[in-house]
Design an enzyme around this catalytic site. Structure first.
Site, PDB file in Angstrom:
ATOM      1  CE  LYS A  45      -3.629   2.382   2.516  1.00  0.00           C
ATOM      2  NZ  LYS A  45      -4.611   2.318   3.595  1.00  0.00           N
ATOM      3  CE  LYS A  95      -5.933   1.880  -0.721  1.00  0.00           C
ATOM      4  NZ  LYS A  95      -6.377   2.030   0.619  1.00  0.00           N
TER       5      LYS A  95
END
Ligand code: PBG
Ligand code: ZN
Length: 320
Positions: free
Chosen positions: A191, A244
């Site tokens: 992330k 992500k």
């Protein structure tokens, strides 16, 4: 001369040799649930995305059910926020209530619970803060408690998005100790500290009130480090790993797809809002762009796509 065009002559033959298809069963739709009654608040930076109170949640659940996608990713927005994010692991917290409501009404619908403290802390950071430092090890027990509480409420998958080190192992251990050995963990492994989360922070009311998330989320420039994060989450017991954002990080998605574990990609809020804004201006063909983006994410190697376009995409895929 190589005649590549032989296999492009008409839709039937193109379809025959098509390498990548998006299936609506691979799509997950994020939802935002807020405390209070009779609420359906539009999120200004995310057209057609709303915050719902539990009493009106069925409006969107019906659509999810009808769409044929696999399920949803739930974010709760509590009224009460404090330093230790106590609403996050309150068995009667907003997210727990919403999860119970969904699983009661739609037992087949897959409910993935985002696990992070930023919606629940008064300062908006994803962990415990002391002297403006986000503490790692002190945050782990809170994430573990939150995970167990959401599993108890009926969540099918626990998805930690906080980026503290060691959280997958900590959460796995707590789930197991509390009888949830069969609850999978979908780890937000790679992330990045991305500008693309801007609209989400409006939707989830989770912007940090000082500093930024760069001391825990990944540096946007680091592709190889992303693979180390993924390897470490797999070792700690993740069942599904995630990259992500998705579109600006397709190189990472591609590299991550070499691990023999299901891979999710999160097509985040900013990626969604850019498409919506251009479409509203008539500058792009929304359906075509969305299906092209989702195909690109699959082609890069993702198995699962979390996207705010999920309901539209399911409809469009049906039409194809
Ligand atoms: C919470 C969380 C965020 C997103 C998912 N979980 C925001 C953040 O890290 O600031 C972003 C999702 C999106 O932009 O659509 N940690
Ligand atoms: Zn967070």
């Amino acid at each position: 001369m190589k005649r590549f065009r032989r296999l492009r002559a008409n839709e039937t033959i193109r379809s025959l040799v098509r390498e990548t298809r998006v299936d609506k069963k691979e799509l997950i739709y994020p939802i935002f649930v807020t405390e209070g009654e009779n609420i359906k608040n539009p999120v200004p930076s995310m057209p057609v995305v709303f915050q719902y109170s539990v009493d009106r949640l069925d409006e969107i659940l019906k659509e999810i059910d009808k769409s044929g996608i696999s399920g949803l990713l739930i974010f709760g927005i509590p009224k009460h926020k404090d330093e230790l994010a106590t609403s996050a692991y309150d068995d009667n917290g907003i997210t727990q209530k919403a999860v119970r409501f969904i699983k009661e009404k739609y037992p087949e619908m897959l409910v993935i619970a985002d696990v992070c403290l930023c919606e629940y802390t008064s300062h908006g950071h994803c962990g415990v803060v002391e002297h403006d430092i986000i503490l790692n090890d002190e945050t782990l027990p809170l994430l573990s408690k939150m995970s167990v509480s959401l599993a108890k409420a009926g969540a099918d998958i626990i998805a930690p998005s906080d980026m503290m080190d060691g959280r997958v192992a900590a959460i796995r251990r707590s789930l197991d100790e509390n009888g949830f050995v069969n609850t999978p963990i979908m780890a937000y492994s790679a992330k990045f500290a991305s500008g693309y989360y801007g609209p989400f922070r409006d939707a989830a009311e989770s912007a940090p009130c000082f500093g930024d998330r760069r001391t825990y989320q990944m540096d946007i420039a680091n592709g190889r480090e992303a693979l180390r994060e993924i390897e470490s989450d797999i070792e700690e017991g993740a069942d599904i790993v995630m990259v992500k954002p998705a579109l600006a990080y397709l190189d990472v998605v591609k590299e991550a797809s070499k691990y023999n574990i299901p891979l999710a990609a999160y097509n985040v809020s900013g990626e969604y809002s850019m498409v919506k804004a251009a479409a509203q201006n008539g500058w792009i063909d929304e359906k075509r762009i969305v299906l092209e983006n989702l195909t690109a994410i699959k082609r890069a190697g993702a198995d699962i796509i979390i996207t705010y376009h999920a309901l539209d995409a399911a409809k469009w895929l049906e039409e194809e």
